[in-house]
Scaffold this motif. Structure first.
Motif, PDB file in Angstrom:
ATOM      1  N   VAL A  40     -40.289  37.926   6.116  1.00  0.00           N
ATOM      2  CA  VAL A  40     -41.057  37.833   4.886  1.00  0.00           C
ATOM      3  C   VAL A  40     -40.454  38.796   3.864  1.00  0.00           C
ATOM      4  O   VAL A  40     -40.295  39.988   4.140  1.00  0.00           O
ATOM      5  N   GLN A  41     -40.086  38.255   2.728  1.00  0.00           N
ATOM      6  CA  GLN A  41     -39.473  39.059   1.678  1.00  0.00           C
ATOM      7  C   GLN A  41     -40.559  39.633   0.778  1.00  0.00           C
ATOM      8  O   GLN A  41     -41.561  38.976   0.510  1.00  0.00           O
ATOM      9  N   PRO A  42     -40.358  40.874   0.297  1.00  0.00           N
ATOM     10  CA  PRO A  42     -41.361  41.464  -0.589  1.00  0.00           C
ATOM     11  C   PRO A  42     -41.399  40.725  -1.929  1.00  0.00           C
ATOM     12  O   PRO A  42     -40.408  40.132  -2.364  1.00  0.00           O
ATOM     13  N   LYS A  43     -42.519  40.778  -2.548  1.00  0.00           N
ATOM     14  CA  LYS A  43     -42.713  40.146  -3.848  1.00  0.00           C
ATOM     15  C   LYS A  43     -41.827  40.843  -4.883  1.00  0.00           C
ATOM     16  O   LYS A  43     -41.707  42.065  -4.882  1.00  0.00           O
ATOM     17  N   ARG A  44     -41.181  40.057  -5.756  1.00  0.00           N
ATOM     18  CA  ARG A  44     -40.337  40.645  -6.789  1.00  0.00           C
ATOM     19  C   ARG A  44     -40.443  39.798  -8.053  1.00  0.00           C
ATOM     20  O   ARG A  44     -40.778  38.617  -8.010  1.00  0.00           O
ATOM     21  N   LEU A  45     -40.152  40.423  -9.144  1.00  0.00           N
ATOM     22  CA  LEU A  45     -40.148  39.732 -10.433  1.00  0.00           C
ATOM     23  C   LEU A  45     -38.753  39.201 -10.719  1.00  0.00           C
ATOM     24  O   LEU A  45     -37.758  39.877 -10.453  1.00  0.00           O
ATOM     25  N   ILE A  46     -38.710  37.997 -11.251  1.00  0.00           N
ATOM     26  CA  ILE A  46     -37.426  37.406 -11.624  1.00  0.00           C
ATOM     27  C   ILE A  46     -37.339  37.387 -13.143  1.00  0.00           C
ATOM     28  O   ILE A  46     -38.224  36.843 -13.819  1.00  0.00           O
ATOM     29  N   GLU A  47     -36.293  37.996 -13.633  1.00  0.00           N
ATOM     30  CA  GLU A  47     -36.123  38.089 -15.071  1.00  0.00           C
ATOM     31  C   GLU A  47     -35.483  36.818 -15.615  1.00  0.00           C
ATOM     32  O   GLU A  47     -34.540  36.287 -15.028  1.00  0.00           O
ATOM     33  N   ILE A  48     -36.003  36.336 -16.714  1.00  0.00           N
ATOM     34  CA  ILE A  48     -35.476  35.121 -17.335  1.00  0.00           C
ATOM     35  C   ILE A  48     -34.414  35.528 -18.348  1.00  0.00           C
ATOM     36  O   ILE A  48     -34.625  36.393 -19.183  1.00  0.00           O
ATOM     37  N   SER A  49     -33.252  34.895 -18.276  1.00  0.00           N
ATOM     38  CA  SER A  49     -32.173  35.252 -19.207  1.00  0.00           C
ATOM     39  C   SER A  49     -32.125  34.308 -20.390  1.00  0.00           C
ATOM     40  O   SER A  49     -32.645  33.255 -20.425  1.00  0.00           O
TER      41      SER A  49
END
Length: 143
Positions: free
Chosen positions: A134-143
């Motif tokens: 299970v991967q930790p929650k992360r924010l994905i930045e929009i370019s």
């Protein structure tokens, strides 16, 4: 994905007919010469753990095999005691065997499987591959 237990038992009706005690004894779930130990399967974020209850055995009594994606846990135990009396000998044999099989998911790292036996419990640790954890929650930045 979960760990799948394979059953080597006969269909219910056929199992009862073939394993019935036809000589007047009491038929129990633990048949003479064939016992199936209870198993707990635990899953957490990093691994699966199989706990198999087998009191009275030693770690040398177990055989663990990994055949492709199937884990096979088995044991074969033979005991013989002799009691010499006046003009005859009485022998008592004790023969116990079991085999449990588990289909392992593709997410298991089969290279790092470890087992230990303590206090009548065989514990088999099946670590998950990194991509299956299970991967930790992360924010994905929009370019």
């Amino acid at each position: 994905m979960s760990l799948v237990k394979r059953t080597d038992r006969l269909p219910f009706i056929l199992d009862n007919v073939l394993n019935a005690d036809w000589f007047g004894g009491v038929a129990t779930e633990n048949k003479i010469g064939y016992n199936t130990p209870a198993v707990n399967v635990i899953e957490n974020d990093d691994e699966f753990t199989i706990e198999l209850a087998a009191p009275g055995l030693t770690k040398e009594d177990f055989n663990l095999e990994l055949d492709n994606d199937v884990l096979i846990i088995s044991s074969e135990l033979k005991k013989e005691s002799t009691d010499e009396k006046s003009k005859y000998t009485r022998k008592e044999f004790s023969y116990s065997t079991f085999k449990r099989s588990f289909n392992l998911p593709d997410s298991i790292n089969t290279v790092d499987v470890i087992a230990e036996y303590a206090n009548g419990i065989l514990s088999v640790k099946l670590p998950k591959k990194e991509e299956a954890k299970v991967q930790p929650k992360r924010l994905i930045e929009i370019s």
